[in-house]
Design an enzyme around this catalytic site. Structure first.
Site, short mmCIF file in Angstrom:
data_model
loop_
_atom_site.label_atom_id
_atom_site.label_comp_id
_atom_site.label_asym_id
_atom_site.label_seq_id
_atom_site.Cartn_x
_atom_site.Cartn_y
_atom_site.Cartn_z
N LYS A 177 -6.76 -27.71 10.92
CA LYS A 177 -5.44 -27.18 11.85
C LYS A 177 -4.99 -26.09 10.97
O LYS A 177 -4.63 -26.06 9.90
CB LYS A 177 -4.75 -27.93 12.44
N GLN A 201 -7.72 -32.40 6.97
CA GLN A 201 -7.40 -33.71 6.72
C GLN A 201 -8.62 -34.67 7.22
O GLN A 201 -9.69 -34.20 7.89
CB GLN A 201 -6.09 -34.32 8.01
N PRO A 202 -8.70 -35.98 6.83
CA PRO A 202 -9.74 -36.77 7.42
C PRO A 202 -9.59 -37.19 8.76
O PRO A 202 -8.43 -37.15 9.53
CB PRO A 202 -9.79 -37.94 6.68
N ARG A 223 -7.77 -35.90 20.69
CA ARG A 223 -6.51 -35.34 20.88
C ARG A 223 -5.77 -36.18 21.99
O ARG A 223 -6.41 -36.47 22.94
CB ARG A 223 -6.64 -33.86 21.29
N ARG A 235 11.09 -36.79 16.71
CA ARG A 235 10.12 -37.42 16.93
C ARG A 235 9.04 -37.88 15.68
O ARG A 235 8.69 -36.79 15.23
CB ARG A 235 9.14 -37.05 17.97
N GLU A 276 3.10 -36.44 11.63
CA GLU A 276 3.80 -35.30 11.84
C GLU A 276 5.32 -35.93 11.82
O GLU A 276 5.49 -36.88 12.80
CB GLU A 276 3.48 -34.45 13.28
N GLU A 288 8.27 -34.19 14.02
CA GLU A 288 8.54 -33.18 14.75
C GLU A 288 10.16 -33.21 14.94
O GLU A 288 10.87 -34.11 15.75
CB GLU A 288 7.96 -33.74 16.24
#
Length: 281
Positions: free
Chosen positions: A131, A162-163, A197, A234, A249, A251
């Site tokens: 990404k 990343q894995p 996703r 978040r 993440e 956020e």
């Protein structure tokens, strides 16, 4: 002029922005207005939040220039501009890892190549996620199965590797929400069958959930390691192969807050904003 200004997508729009505007308007009342993040900002608002500034990653240079302009003009931004600037590039994960926060194993490739994938597979396993470091909504994110080459759109570009975390498919991704430093609520986001996703536009769905054991400790460690206090946050995490939760993440810019899943309907969020607006005594 309204006390609170919430920034929205630029002229490109977003299919979910109108719904979120309506939710925030219902919660915050008449003292809120909305404008695209690309429009000029003055200092007349008591507080500006980039909560719906979705899509800024597609205009990274403009976003950086906007942050500089807001900071120079003294626009009252929540979260603070230095914190937003740090959070814009997902290489902040390395900062958090250095401070002991358990994050998803991550490598950075300045110009993604076949060699980078070979090295990452030796380190992480055969199936990878790549990404852009400045991204959102899974834009530009790829799942690479064993043997898959570098995607044409990603070759030669800076990318994080990343894995693939198996628990995304078997359990899902947890999100915890904090307002004014206090825990509000948690959700579990699950992808559609066969996908990785969790975003709604890809068929993902969210479920009201209790924060699992250890989740608040991970979230609060991440918040404590960030270079500034966040009015809203978040924190996304997923379970690793060892059963422990790992940060995906943090956020702090324009997270969907999923206030409909909060037991108080978002009252803690509204009170955190009002507390920031009240003059100090």
């Amino acid at each position: 002029m309204a006390e609170i200004c919430i920034l929205t997508p630029d002229s490109g729009g977003n299919a979910f922005a109108g719904r979120t505007e309506n939710e925030l308007r219902a919660l915050l009342g008449t003292d809120v207005r909305f404008q695209p993040w690309t429009a000029p900002l003055g200092t007349g608002d008591a507080l500006v939040l980039p909560l719906i500034a979705w899509g800024y990653q597609a205009r990274a240079d403009d976003w950086s220039a906007a942050l500089d302009a807001w900071e120079a003009a003294g626009v009252p931004i929540a979260n603070p501009v230095p914190l937003i600037r740090w959070n814009t590039d997902k290489r902040y994960l390395f900062d958090l890892e250095a401070k002991g926060v358990p994050v998803i194993p991550t490598a950075f490739a300045p110009a993604l190549s076949d060699t980078d994938l070979i090295e990452a597979r030796a380190r992480f396993g055969d199936t990878l996620i790549v990404k852009p470091p400045i991204s959102g909504g899974a834009d530009g994110t790829y799942r690479l199965a064993p043997g898959d080459p570098v995607p044409a759109d990603a070759r030669g570009k800076p990318m994080l590797i990343q894995p693939l975390m198996a628990a995304i498919a078997t359990e899902g991704e947890y999100s915890l929400f904090y307002f004014g430093g206090a825990f509000s609520h948690a959700i579990l986001k699950v992808p559609s069958a066969g996908d990785f996703r969790v975003q709604e536009q890809y068929g993902g769905r969210e479920i009201t959930a209790d924060a699992p054991a250890g989740a608040r400790a991970v979230a609060e460690a991440a918040l404590g390691a960030a270079p500034g206090d966040a009015l809203y946050a978040r924190i996304d995490m997923v379970r690793g192969a060892d059963g422990g939760l790992r940060l995906m993440e943090l956020e702090l810019i324009e997270p969907d807050l999923f206030l409909s899943h909060a037991a108080d309907g978002g009252s803690l969020f509204a009170e955190a904003l009002r507390a920031r607006l009240r003059p100090e005594t």
